[in-house]
Design a protein around this motif. Structure first.
Motif, PDB file in Angstrom:
ATOM      1  N   CYS A  41      47.487  20.781   2.141  1.00 56.38           N
ATOM      2  CA  CYS A  41      46.681  21.040   3.288  1.00 56.38           C
ATOM      3  C   CYS A  41      45.567  22.048   3.416  1.00 56.38           C
ATOM      4  CB  CYS A  41      47.566  21.544   4.506  1.00 56.38           C
ATOM      5  SG  CYS A  41      46.519  21.936   6.006  1.00 56.38           S
ATOM      6  N   ARG A  43      43.426  23.556   5.008  1.00 54.64           N
ATOM      7  CA  ARG A  43      43.284  24.448   6.294  1.00 54.64           C
ATOM      8  C   ARG A  43      44.259  25.555   5.979  1.00 54.64           C
ATOM      9  NH1 ARG A  43      41.935  24.115  11.332  1.00 54.64           N
ATOM     10  NH2 ARG A  43      40.114  23.038  10.301  1.00 54.64           N
ATOM     11  N   TRP A 277      47.612  21.032  16.297  1.00 52.27           N
ATOM     12  CA  TRP A 277      48.785  20.815  16.782  1.00 52.27           C
ATOM     13  C   TRP A 277      48.602  21.592  18.389  1.00 52.27           C
ATOM     14  CZ3 TRP A 277      52.210  17.856  15.677  1.00 52.27           C
ATOM     15  CH2 TRP A 277      52.335  17.578  14.445  1.00 52.27           C
TER      16      TRP A 277
HETATM   17  S1  SF4 Z   1      50.117  23.393  10.799  1.00 52.09           S
HETATM   18 FE1  SF4 Z   1      48.049  23.113  10.245  1.00 52.09          FE
HETATM   19  S2  SF4 Z   1      47.565  24.657   8.798  1.00 52.09           S
HETATM   20 FE2  SF4 Z   1      49.694  24.297   8.747  1.00 52.09          FE
HETATM   21  S3  SF4 Z   1      50.116  22.512   7.204  1.00 52.09           S
HETATM   22 FE3  SF4 Z   1      49.807  21.760   9.290  1.00 52.09          FE
HETATM   23  S4  SF4 Z   1      47.802  21.160   9.469  1.00 52.09           S
HETATM   24 FE4  SF4 Z   1      47.821  22.497   7.730  1.00 52.09          FE
END
Ligand code: SF4
Ligand code: SF4
Length: 556
Positions: A41, A43, A277
């Motif tokens: 990921c 991010r 989220w």
């Molecule tokens: S919560 Fe957000 S930053 Fe963390 S792994 Fe999932 S998508 Fe990526």
């Protein structure tokens, strides 16, 4: 037909890349963990390595248990480092006295945990000594970084390498010189290793930089299992690792940090700050259930126990491979970003070829060629019936991961095959079925429940800006699409799927199922007979079951 605009845009992007020509050498050196985090990921990589957000501890229970594992790992690996300082392993007494010196019980929440952890560490060290004390190998030597003329043992070595101009950093726990003159690169792990080939490629690349003319092998030492896991490193894994490093570095240089949702989000410390989220943090006491996990328990508790409690991997099968290949081909087709306004049938079939999985055909005693032909036929019919006569539109979402709290005890997780955005900002959920037989009434009800869960996940998880208005199943083997309207939710539809009814009818079943699974797991762990607490249940799929040969209910 080619779109002039698309051709121009592509050429312009290419030109921009050449003009700005990214200097990958400017990127901060990448550790294996950083590469892996970005690939999972981007991010999360951004949160972990580039921003100053402090990760939120997921919950006290998890962090306490993670800490105990971490403390144990750190102490044991430090003991092992000290124990090899003279070149070979010191005595067990010395090892245990180093262990006592390094042990810290202050970090544990209660004395019982500290004592259990301490005993486990002692046990690991004793067993390690037993297995390794007589080995005829010595720690390799390296020039000291303080004074190049002084040699130091190769313990906890920090090694750097360069891949296509990108600096990578590795940490090797121990490098041993074997009697045949080759070097063995060792990394300790507390328990079973994951991503073996990829990490081994990283370690190998770094070790080769230190010892270019030596033969190098890579080993993971699994401390709990007290065993060496030698990696049969494939050239392809090294090539793939190099590709990954370059693509990660390019992504970082271009500041591409899009979030990628998946099961890994449950362990992400940045979830509360993550936009995808929208502040949703599921209650961690709930049992995570995928639709297939839930169904497997209802179909046969014995099979469930073997797969989800004993964690026996399912064997590859022709029907899994066919389904995965077709799903992947559709994923490529509906995310197509090329220069054609509509990818052709030929393009779809070449996507199938690229996505084809060959596992399981031999094992099932069926012809892979026939299955491939069946997949080609399915996609050809699909294209003619559902693509040829209409304008092509990329999917709104493909393989969309979701988490949904159902009832009091379950957290449903899964992936929605496809979500299309329709005219007027409306949405349609799509699920592909590749089964060779038409579903009977009971199976169709299961499909409807699955679609209802997907619909709720879109609504509650704000995956779509408004709740989807259509729920569709493609039965690819029959060239048929069945679309359900939503009854209720202000739609005015009188036939279709009544989400509230279907969910309320099943909530009780979901909660009871979670309770039964939990109770059975406790009894099983206390030593009750496995087939009494997770009873076998004969069903239509027994002939395909991996565990039929020793099943008391299976009749050949
Ligand atoms: S919560 Fe957000 S930053 Fe963390 S792994 Fe999932 S998508 Fe990526
Ligand atoms: S053979 Fe049938 S009853 Fe036995 S474990 Fe497998 S699915 Fe269950």
């Amino acid at each position: 037909m080619l779109s002039v605009n698309k051709v121009f845009n592509k050429s312009f992007e290419l030109f921009k890349d050449i003009k700005t020509s990214i200097n990958l050498g400017d990127i901060k050196p990448l550790s294996f963990k950083a590469v892996d985090t970005y690939l999972t990921c981007p991010r999360k990589y951004n949160f972990s390595y580039l921003q100053t957000i402090v990760g939120e501890a997921s919950d006290t229970k998890t962090s306490a248990s993670q800490n105990s594992g971490m403390v144990l790992y750190k102490v044991v690996t430090n003991v092992l480092k000290e124990s090899y300082k003279s070149g070979s392993l010191c005595s067990l007494e010395n090892m245990l006295s180093v262990y006592d010196r390094l042990w810290v019980s202050a970090v544990f929440n209660n004395p019982a945990d500290a004592s259990a952890c301490y005993e486990e560490g002692k046990n690991i060290i004793s067993k390690f000594y037993e297995k390794n004390s007589s080995l005829k190998e010595r720690v390799a030597e390296l020039p000291s970084w303080k004074n190049k003329n002084v040699k130091v043992p190769a313990l906890e070595v920090k090694a750097n390498a360069d891949i296509g101009g990108v600096k990578i950093i590795e940490r090797i726990d121990r490098i041993m010189s074997l009697p045949d003159g080759s070097y063995e690169v060792i990394v300790y792990k507390l328990s079973s290793a994951w991503g073996l080939q990829s990490r081994a490629a990283s370690l190998y690349t770094a070790a080769k930089k230190l010892f270019p003319s030596r033969k190098i092998s890579v080993v993971f030492y699994l401390l709990r299992e007290n065993m060496k896991l030698s990696v049969d490193l494939k050239k392809e894994a090294i090539r793939q690792f190099e590709e990954n490093v370059k693509s990660v570095a390019t992504g970082i240089a271009r500041k591409e940090f899009a979030p990628v949702k998946g099961q890994w989000c449950s362990f992400c410390s940045f979830r509360a700050s993550c936009s995808v989220w929208k502040g949703f943090i599921p209650d961690k006491t709930r049992m995570r259930l995928s639709f297939s996990k839930f169904n497997m328990y209802l179909t046969c508790p014995r099979q469930y126990r073997l797969v989800y409690v004993d964690k026996i991997r399912l064997k590859p099968h022709s029907f899994f491979s066919l389904g995965t290949s077709v799903h992947e081909a559709f994923e490529k087709f509906y995310t197509y970003d090329g220069i054609m306004t509509k990818p052709s049938l030929r393009a779809l079939l070449s996507m199938l070829k690229e996505s084809w999985k060959s596992e399981g055909y031999e094992e099932d005693g069926v012809s892979e060629r026939e299955y491939y032909k069946r997949a080609v036929d399915m996609l050809t019919s699909y294209y003619k019936s559902f693509v040829a006569g209409v304008a092509y539109k990329k999917a709104y979402r493909i393989e969309e991961y979701f988490e949904l709290q159902v009832g009091e005890k379950a957290l449903f997780t899964g992936f929605i095959d496809r979500i299309d955005e329709l005219d007027g900002g409306k949405y349609e959920i799509i699920d592909y079925k590749t089964e060779p037989t038409w579903p009977n009434e009971r199976i169709m009800e299961d499909h409807k429940l699955q679609l209802a869960i997907y619909w709720l996940a879109c609504k509650e998880g704000h995956i779509t800006s408004t709740p989807p208005v259509k729920l569709s199943l493609f039965f690819l083997n029959f060239d048929k699409k069945i679309t359900f309207d939503i009854i209720g939710n202000g739609s005015g539809a009188v036939s279709g799927i009544d989400i509230s009814r279907i969910i309320s009818e099943n909530i009780k079943l979901v909660d009871e199922t979670v309770e039964k699974i939990r109770a059975s797991e406790i009894l099983y762990k206390k030593g009750s007979s496995p087939d009494e607490v997770f009873m076998p249940r004969q069903n239509d799929y027994c002939h395909n079951c991996d565990f039929k040969m020793d099943c008391p209910l299976f009749i050949i």
